[in-house]
Design a protein around this motif. Structure first.
Motif, PDB file in Angstrom:
ATOM      1  N   GLN A  95      -5.093   0.181   4.641  1.00 27.10           N
ATOM      2  CA  GLN A  95      -6.249  -0.181   5.784  1.00 27.10           C
ATOM      3  C   GLN A  95      -7.318   0.611   5.992  1.00 27.10           C
ATOM      4  N   GLU A 119      -5.862   4.385   5.732  1.00 27.22           N
ATOM      5  CA  GLU A 119      -4.467   4.811   6.117  1.00 27.22           C
ATOM      6  C   GLU A 119      -3.347   4.070   5.295  1.00 27.22           C
ATOM      7  N   CYS A 158       3.396   1.306   5.349  1.00 31.23           N
ATOM      8  CA  CYS A 158       4.630   0.899   4.411  1.00 31.23           C
ATOM      9  C   CYS A 158       4.785  -0.561   4.628  1.00 31.23           C
ATOM     10  N   ARG A 159       5.224  -1.135   3.504  1.00 33.14           N
ATOM     11  CA  ARG A 159       5.637  -2.609   3.779  1.00 33.14           C
ATOM     12  C   ARG A 159       6.893  -2.611   2.901  1.00 33.14           C
ATOM     13  N   ILE A 207      11.231   0.999  10.482  1.00 33.65           N
ATOM     14  CA  ILE A 207      11.107   2.600  10.834  1.00 33.65           C
ATOM     15  C   ILE A 207      11.812   3.075  11.888  1.00 33.65           C
ATOM     16  N   ASP A 248       8.762   8.640   3.969  1.00 32.94           N
ATOM     17  CA  ASP A 248       7.381   9.389   4.081  1.00 32.94           C
ATOM     18  C   ASP A 248       7.143  10.163   2.571  1.00 32.94           C
ATOM     19  N   ASN A 305       1.519   8.661   7.077  1.00 38.70           N
ATOM     20  CA  ASN A 305       2.212   8.933   8.269  1.00 38.70           C
ATOM     21  C   ASN A 305       3.306  10.054   8.132  1.00 38.70           C
ATOM     22  N   ASP A 347      -1.935  11.282  15.464  1.00 38.18           N
ATOM     23  CA  ASP A 347      -2.037   9.874  15.644  1.00 38.18           C
ATOM     24  C   ASP A 347      -1.652   9.175  17.096  1.00 38.18           C
ATOM     25  N   ASP A 348      -2.123   8.067  17.427  1.00 36.07           N
ATOM     26  CA  ASP A 348      -1.512   7.411  18.635  1.00 36.07           C
ATOM     27  C   ASP A 348      -2.001   8.176  19.872  1.00 36.07           C
ATOM     28  N   LYS A 376      -4.595   2.177  19.882  1.00 40.17           N
ATOM     29  CA  LYS A 376      -5.333   0.744  20.232  1.00 40.17           C
ATOM     30  C   LYS A 376      -4.963   0.551  21.726  1.00 40.17           C
ATOM     31  N   GLU A 380      -8.314   3.280  16.624  1.00 47.58           N
ATOM     32  CA  GLU A 380      -7.448   2.344  16.105  1.00 47.58           C
ATOM     33  C   GLU A 380      -7.376   1.013  16.779  1.00 47.58           C
ATOM     34  N   GLU A 414     -10.754  -4.974  17.338  1.00 45.73           N
ATOM     35  CA  GLU A 414     -10.353  -6.080  16.696  1.00 45.73           C
ATOM     36  C   GLU A 414     -11.667  -7.157  16.724  1.00 45.73           C
ATOM     37  N   TYR A 470      -8.257  -4.702  12.533  1.00 43.11           N
ATOM     38  CA  TYR A 470      -8.524  -6.042  12.316  1.00 43.11           C
ATOM     39  C   TYR A 470      -9.847  -6.773  11.860  1.00 43.11           C
TER      40      TYR A 470
HETATM   41  P1  C2E Z   1       0.239   3.942  13.097  1.00 43.45           P
HETATM   42  O1  C2E Z   1       0.354   4.747  12.238  1.00 43.45           O
HETATM   43  O2  C2E Z   1      -0.535   3.934  14.441  1.00 43.45           O
HETATM   44  O3  C2E Z   1      -0.690   2.626  12.388  1.00 43.45           O
HETATM   45  C1  C2E Z   1      -1.427   1.669  12.869  1.00 43.45           C
HETATM   46  C2  C2E Z   1      -0.700   0.430  13.083  1.00 43.45           C
HETATM   47  O4  C2E Z   1      -1.638  -0.433  13.833  1.00 43.45           O
HETATM   48  C3  C2E Z   1      -0.329  -0.436  11.704  1.00 43.45           C
HETATM   49  O5  C2E Z   1       0.649  -1.020  11.950  1.00 43.45           O
HETATM   50  C4  C2E Z   1      -1.453  -1.357  11.640  1.00 43.45           C
HETATM   51  O6  C2E Z   1      -1.348  -2.451  10.989  1.00 43.45           O
HETATM   52  C5  C2E Z   1      -1.891  -1.771  13.175  1.00 43.45           C
HETATM   53  N1  C2E Z   1      -3.124  -1.959  13.053  1.00 43.45           N
HETATM   54  C6  C2E Z   1      -4.284  -1.685  12.542  1.00 43.45           C
HETATM   55  N2  C2E Z   1      -5.351  -2.423  13.081  1.00 43.45           N
HETATM   56  C7  C2E Z   1      -5.031  -3.346  14.104  1.00 43.45           C
HETATM   57  C8  C2E Z   1      -5.445  -4.183  15.115  1.00 43.45           C
HETATM   58  O7  C2E Z   1      -6.687  -4.327  14.923  1.00 43.45           O
HETATM   59  N3  C2E Z   1      -4.848  -4.630  16.022  1.00 43.45           N
HETATM   60  C9  C2E Z   1      -3.523  -4.591  16.025  1.00 43.45           C
HETATM   61  N4  C2E Z   1      -2.716  -5.147  16.783  1.00 43.45           N
HETATM   62  N5  C2E Z   1      -2.917  -3.733  15.025  1.00 43.45           N
HETATM   63  C10 C2E Z   1      -3.663  -2.977  14.283  1.00 43.45           C
HETATM   64  P2  C2E Z   1       1.817  -1.172  11.007  1.00 43.45           P
HETATM   65  O8  C2E Z   1       1.370  -1.341   9.783  1.00 43.45           O
HETATM   66  O9  C2E Z   1       2.780  -2.288  11.610  1.00 43.45           O
HETATM   67  O10 C2E Z   1       2.596   0.207  11.338  1.00 43.45           O
HETATM   68  C11 C2E Z   1       3.118   0.616  12.642  1.00 43.45           C
HETATM   69  C12 C2E Z   1       3.703   2.004  12.801  1.00 43.45           C
HETATM   70  O11 C2E Z   1       4.840   1.992  11.628  1.00 43.45           O
HETATM   71  C13 C2E Z   1       2.537   2.772  12.213  1.00 43.45           C
HETATM   72  O12 C2E Z   1       1.592   3.130  13.397  1.00 43.45           O
HETATM   73  C14 C2E Z   1       3.467   3.990  12.047  1.00 43.45           C
HETATM   74  O13 C2E Z   1       3.663   4.704  13.244  1.00 43.45           O
HETATM   75  C15 C2E Z   1       4.556   3.489  11.406  1.00 43.45           C
HETATM   76  N6  C2E Z   1       4.383   3.650  10.042  1.00 43.45           N
HETATM   77  C16 C2E Z   1       3.944   2.668   8.986  1.00 43.45           C
HETATM   78  N7  C2E Z   1       4.016   3.139   7.833  1.00 43.45           N
HETATM   79  C17 C2E Z   1       4.608   4.282   7.826  1.00 43.45           C
HETATM   80  C18 C2E Z   1       5.124   5.318   6.986  1.00 43.45           C
HETATM   81  O14 C2E Z   1       4.898   5.301   5.835  1.00 43.45           O
HETATM   82  N8  C2E Z   1       5.855   6.506   7.622  1.00 43.45           N
HETATM   83  C19 C2E Z   1       6.135   6.660   8.742  1.00 43.45           C
HETATM   84  N9  C2E Z   1       6.415   7.806   9.188  1.00 43.45           N
HETATM   85  N10 C2E Z   1       5.525   5.774   9.713  1.00 43.45           N
HETATM   86  C20 C2E Z   1       4.993   4.566   9.076  1.00 43.45           C
END
Ligand code: C2E
Ligand code: MG
Ligand code: MG
Length: 576
Positions: free
Chosen positions: A325, A339, A342-343, A357, A370, A397, A459-460, A483, A518, A521, A540
């Motif tokens: 992203q 960033e 993962c999918r 996760i 990771d 992450n 993060d966050d 966000k 983050e 939108e 987004y």
């Molecule tokens: P994160 O690290 O805070 O990643 C940002 C999340 O916000 C991502 O969700 C992203 O798709 C979402 N996001 C980005 N822009 C927007 C937006 O404009 N609006 C909204 N509503 N959401 C947005 P995603 O991809 O579903 O990932 C969720 C969480 O899962 C991530 O939060 C992260 O904590 C975790 N994650 C994802 N991949 C990995 C990984 O490889 N390893 C680890 N440890 N955690 C991961």
């Protein structure tokens, strides 16, 4: 009493005593006490005491049980004392007392009495030992009933068809480690005991309550007691000091299974399954949550098991894909980084991270994912570099589960260096932590990465209970504002959110950290960022996380169009 009659009486007593004590499990207590009284009268005794110590050590500490079935209050003089050490190491004592002015009539009488006392002691030792063994087998070191006792209750109730309609419960006291720290272990133990007694008083004969260890309890009770028990669990003051002056509020989170009626359990596991699942849900909720089992939860548990099982196969088969992203400079529209998210591609479907996760974080599986992600990201960067493509910094992450790994830095660097990726292309995102211990590890990891030229991002930020120490004491390069912290618009109802956002972002800038926002939108949110001089947005509005080929296309294009006519909100207001 003449000689003959004493002898006859003795033989009669002996026979009766042997009869009563022969079947020790189900002896006739009334007959036993009656006999003791007759013996005492015959021999003019004032008092008879029987004692029991589990072993010699307990005897030394005088930690034993004593019974007295006859005492006329005049027993000043000890006339017989017998001490027997049983093969089990238990010590059994028998003492007979007479009034000062009385004497045993003859040496034979004394001999007979001693013999009767030995029969009594043999009987007492058998019974007490049995009771003690029972206590040991069915209670824990603090004297609470244990799991075996609970299981025995279930099995017996099930046999008697008495489980249907009852309520099974598993609860954990809230924050009990902290309670122990605050008021000290002995007071903590007293709190446990009092809380247990409170619940047990309500349960009464209608059920049982056992301790599973620590501050975890398991029980079963009548449905009519449900409301009262839930009230206690949702929080009650419990006295914890000797004088009853100090009280602490104790609550518990609980998983509950309302056993249907009729109900037949196949094994104890049937009940355990149905209270463990909701108790885990309860623990994740607020303090004092009580969660009642329903069949859907069972399927949630099965899902967790399935994900944990499928994970390793998926990793081996490379079912996990990196999505990127973009992070965009809101002034220029330039892509400043991305960033890696993962999918999971599984059976033709894409599973989003929130569905796996949190499950991988239940153990350390997440760490393997990771490292896999970092490895694939480094592979992509290496390829872009080799192909002469434009390359931006990629953040990965890392779960907090890594923090206890003392070799974490080595593991990270081994992967990066294996691909010969210049360190400045990698950024590591870590989320805030709440405990002191993890905070120390977090600081060590962030400083270590920084020394090696790898950037770090918190993060966050703004989610949970972020503390200012987190940014004061740890040398982050980047702060990522969550966000949930980004105002939807700058209308009046968002005033507090807007103010906080303004201050957090200017704090980050003043501290020299890059500020990434983050979840951007909308064009309004973009405006808010620009107004507050936050320069990087991820959201987004620009793009969702993209598969690698699509991201490459964006990266090569380098810029996003920034809406030209996008007005500053203040100006907008003025112009209306
Ligand atoms: P994160 O690290 O805070 O990643 C940002 C999340 O916000 C991502 O969700 C992203 O798709 C979402 N996001 C980005 N822009 C927007 C937006 O404009 N609006 C909204 N509503 N959401 C947005 P995603 O991809 O579903 O990932 C969720 C969480 O899962 C991530 O939060 C992260 O904590 C975790 N994650 C994802 N991949 C990995 C990984 O490889 N390893 C680890 N440890 N955690 C991961
Ligand atoms: Mg992240
Ligand atoms: Mg985030």
């Amino acid at each position: 009493m003449d000689r003959r009659s004493e002898n006859e009486l003795f033989l009669e007593y002996l026979e009766r005593m042997v009869q009563i004590t022969h079947e020790s499990n189900d002896y006739d207590r009334e007959a036993y006490v009656q006999l003791i009284h007759e013996i005492c009268e015959t021999y003019h005794l004032a008092k008879g005491v029987v004692g029991f110590y589990l072993n010699a050590e307990r005897e030394q500490k005088d930690d034993g049980d004593f019974f007295c079935d006859f005492d006329n209050g005049r027993g000043e003089k000890e006339v017989i004392r017998i001490r027997i050490e049983a093969r089990s190491k238990a010590i059994i004592l028998g003492m007979i007392y007479m009034a000062e002015e009385d004497e045993l009539e003859s040496p034979e009488a004394k001999e007979h009495l001693e013999m009767l006392l030995r029969v009594i002691l043999g009987f007492v030792s058998r019974r007490r030992l049995q009771q003690k063994l029972e206590e040991f087998a069915f209670s824990d070191e603090m004297g609470f009933r244990n799991f075996r006792s609970f299981a025995r209750y279930l099995i017996t109730a099930n046999k008697n068809n008495a489980l249907g309609g009852k309520v099974a419960i598993l609860f954990d006291l809230h924050n009990f480690t902290m309670v122990n720290q605050e008021i000290g272990r002995p007071n903590g133990d007293a709190v446990l005991r009092r809380f247990y007694n409170m619940v047990m008083d309500v349960i009464g004969d209608g059920g049982t309550l056992s301790r599973l260890g620590g501050d975890k309890f398991i029980g079963i009770f009548d449905r009519k007691d449900k409301r009262q028990i839930f009230e206690i669990l949702s929080g009650v003051p419990v006295v914890y000091d000797e004088r009853g002056m100090k009280r602490i509020r104790v609550s518990a989170s609980a998983g509950v299974f309302m056993i249907p009626n009729p109900y037949m359990m196949k094994s104890v596991g049937d009940i355990m399954d149905r209270i463990m699942v909701p108790s885990q849900v309860a623990k994740r909720q607020t303090e004092g949550a009580i969660v009642i089992f329903d069949e859907k939860m069972k399927s949630e548990k099965d899902r967790v098991k399935r994900v944990q099982k499928d994970f390793w196969f998926g990793l081996e088969q490379e079912e996990f894909k990196v999505f990127y992203q973009p992070k965009v400079n809101v002034e220029t529209g330039e892509i400043s980084g991305a960033e890696a998210l993962c999918r999971w591609y599984k059976n033709g479907k894409i599973i989003p991270p929130m569905e796996f996760i949190p499950i991988l974080e239940m153990n350390t599986d997440i760490c393997d994912l990771d490292f896999y992600m970092l490895d694939h990201v480094c592979g992509d960067i290496r390829r872009w570099l080799d192909q002469g493509q434009k390359v931006v910094r990629i953040s990965v992450n890392l779960s907090r589960k890594h923090l206890v790994d003392v070799d974490l830095l080595d593991h990270i660097m081994t992967i990066i260096d294996k691909h010969h990726v210049p360190h400045e292309y990698i950024e590591v995102e870590l989320t805030e932590t709440t405990t002191d211990v993890l905070f120390r590890d977090l600081k060590r990891v962030v400083s270590g990465l920084q020394e090696l030229g790898v950037r770090t991002a918190v993060d966050d930020f703004g989610m949970g209970y972020s503390s200012l120490n987190l940014i004061r004491d740890i040398p982050w390069d980047v702060i990522k504002i969550d966000k949930s912290f980004v105002p939807k618009s700058d209308e009046a109802e968002n005033k507090t959110a807007l103010l906080m956002f303004k201050h957090v972002s200017s704090l980050a800038q003043d501290l020299g950290m890059e500020c990434v926002v983050e979840g951007v939108e909308t064009v309004e949110q973009l405006g808010i960022l620009r107004n507050n001089h936050c320069c990087i947005a991820q959201g987004y509005f620009f793009d969702k996380p993209l598969p690698v080929e699509e991201f490459e296309a964006r990266m090569n294009r380098q810029y996003y169009p920034i809406p030209e006519d996008e007005m500053q909100p203040e100006e907008q207001e003025q112009s209306e």
